[in-house]
Design an enzyme around this catalytic site. Structure first.
Site, mmCIF file in Angstrom:
data_model
loop_
_atom_site.group_PDB
_atom_site.id
_atom_site.type_symbol
_atom_site.label_atom_id
_atom_site.label_comp_id
_atom_site.label_asym_id
_atom_site.label_seq_id
_atom_site.Cartn_x
_atom_site.Cartn_y
_atom_site.Cartn_z
ATOM 1 N N LYS A 91 56.222 20.813 42.094
ATOM 2 C CA LYS A 91 55.517 20.000 43.097
ATOM 3 C C LYS A 91 54.320 19.250 42.489
ATOM 4 O O LYS A 91 53.851 19.579 41.386
ATOM 5 C CB LYS A 91 55.054 20.911 44.235
ATOM 6 C CG LYS A 91 56.205 21.521 45.057
ATOM 7 C CD LYS A 91 55.654 22.351 46.221
ATOM 8 C CE LYS A 91 56.784 22.902 47.084
ATOM 9 N NZ LYS A 91 56.236 23.637 48.266
ATOM 10 N N THR A 123 55.992 32.526 49.284
ATOM 11 C CA THR A 123 55.454 31.217 49.690
ATOM 12 C C THR A 123 53.929 31.205 49.591
ATOM 13 O O THR A 123 53.345 30.234 49.079
ATOM 14 C CB THR A 123 55.876 30.922 51.150
ATOM 15 O OG1 THR A 123 57.288 31.077 51.264
ATOM 16 C CG2 THR A 123 55.458 29.522 51.553
ATOM 17 N N ARG A 148 54.250 31.308 41.464
ATOM 18 C CA ARG A 148 53.217 31.059 42.484
ATOM 19 C C ARG A 148 51.990 31.933 42.262
ATOM 20 O O ARG A 148 50.854 31.482 42.487
ATOM 21 C CB ARG A 148 53.820 31.224 43.876
ATOM 22 C CG ARG A 148 54.671 29.986 44.245
ATOM 23 C CD ARG A 148 55.569 30.225 45.410
ATOM 24 N NE ARG A 148 56.126 28.980 45.961
ATOM 25 C CZ ARG A 148 57.091 28.954 46.883
ATOM 26 N NH1 ARG A 148 57.607 30.078 47.348
ATOM 27 N NH2 ARG A 148 57.551 27.794 47.336
ATOM 28 N N ASN A 206 51.854 25.058 46.549
ATOM 29 C CA ASN A 206 52.309 26.301 45.918
ATOM 30 C C ASN A 206 53.265 26.051 44.754
ATOM 31 O O ASN A 206 54.093 26.892 44.410
ATOM 32 C CB ASN A 206 52.894 27.249 46.968
ATOM 33 C CG ASN A 206 54.059 26.648 47.707
ATOM 34 O OD1 ASN A 206 54.480 25.518 47.433
ATOM 35 N ND2 ASN A 206 54.616 27.390 48.643
ATOM 36 N N HIS A 212 59.310 24.454 44.654
ATOM 37 C CA HIS A 212 60.285 24.626 45.737
ATOM 38 C C HIS A 212 61.553 25.204 45.131
ATOM 39 O O HIS A 212 61.921 24.862 44.010
ATOM 40 C CB HIS A 212 60.633 23.281 46.388
ATOM 41 C CG HIS A 212 61.883 23.363 47.233
ATOM 42 N ND1 HIS A 212 61.853 23.759 48.557
ATOM 43 C CD2 HIS A 212 63.197 23.169 46.925
ATOM 44 C CE1 HIS A 212 63.101 23.791 49.022
ATOM 45 N NE2 HIS A 212 63.933 23.429 48.058
#
Ligand code: GDP
Ligand code: MG
Length: 140
Positions: free
Chosen positions: A11, A93, A104, A114, A117
């Protein structure tokens, strides 16, 4: 055990901090193989469509804008039980709940930013891979 493919996204919070290589090392060390990869800028429409399943959630607009804030790296990962293995090495998550050593726990900034994905089922993996990649771009 079955060889599977899953869709991974590194991300914007992670690409911005130049963490693509470190995250790929976690994936590769877990036995996953990167069989397709490209760095792209998501449009609002693409990010909105990709996360359409969350469109009624209060964080949807913020999530879409976070996903378009900088380039992402989209990937196809392949390996034994790749969907579950990838979810395990990503971690929960919410990074506060993620196990030590997961991507994470190591790198996420917040529950939204975070870092990664990953598809959550084999069926969704097929749909999500097709969202970003032609079969000819995937090279085991
Ligand atoms: P994932 O499968 O672990 O990525 O989690 P979900 O499918 O439940 O949520 C999709 C993405 O929405 C997450 O990875 C986060 O970026 C974001 N997200 C999930 N829950 C929250 C939340 O409570 N607040 C905010 N701001 N973002 C969230
Ligand atoms: Mg999800």
């Amino acid at each position: 055990m079955a060889t599977e493919r899953t869709l991974s996204i590194i991300k914007p919070d992670a690409t911005r901090r130049n963490l693509t290589g470190k995250i790929n090392t976690v994936f590769e060390d877990s036995g996953l193989r990167i069989v397709a990869q490209k760095r792209i800028q998501l449009s609002d429409a693409q990010a909105g469509a990709f996360y359409a399943v969350h469109k009624e959630r209060p964080f949807y607009a913020s999530l879409v804008s976070s996903m378009t804030a900088a380039p992402v790296v989209v990937q196809v990962l392949e390996g034994e039980n790749a969907v579950l293995r990838h979810r395990e090495v990503m971690g929960a998550t919410d990074p506060k709940k993620a196990d030590a050593g997961t991507v994470r726990a190591l790198y996420a900034e917040s529950i939204e930013a975070n870092s990664v994905h990953g598809s959550d089922s084999l069926e969704n993996a097929k749909t999500e891979i097709a969202f970003f990649f032609a079969e000819t771009e995937i090279l085991p």
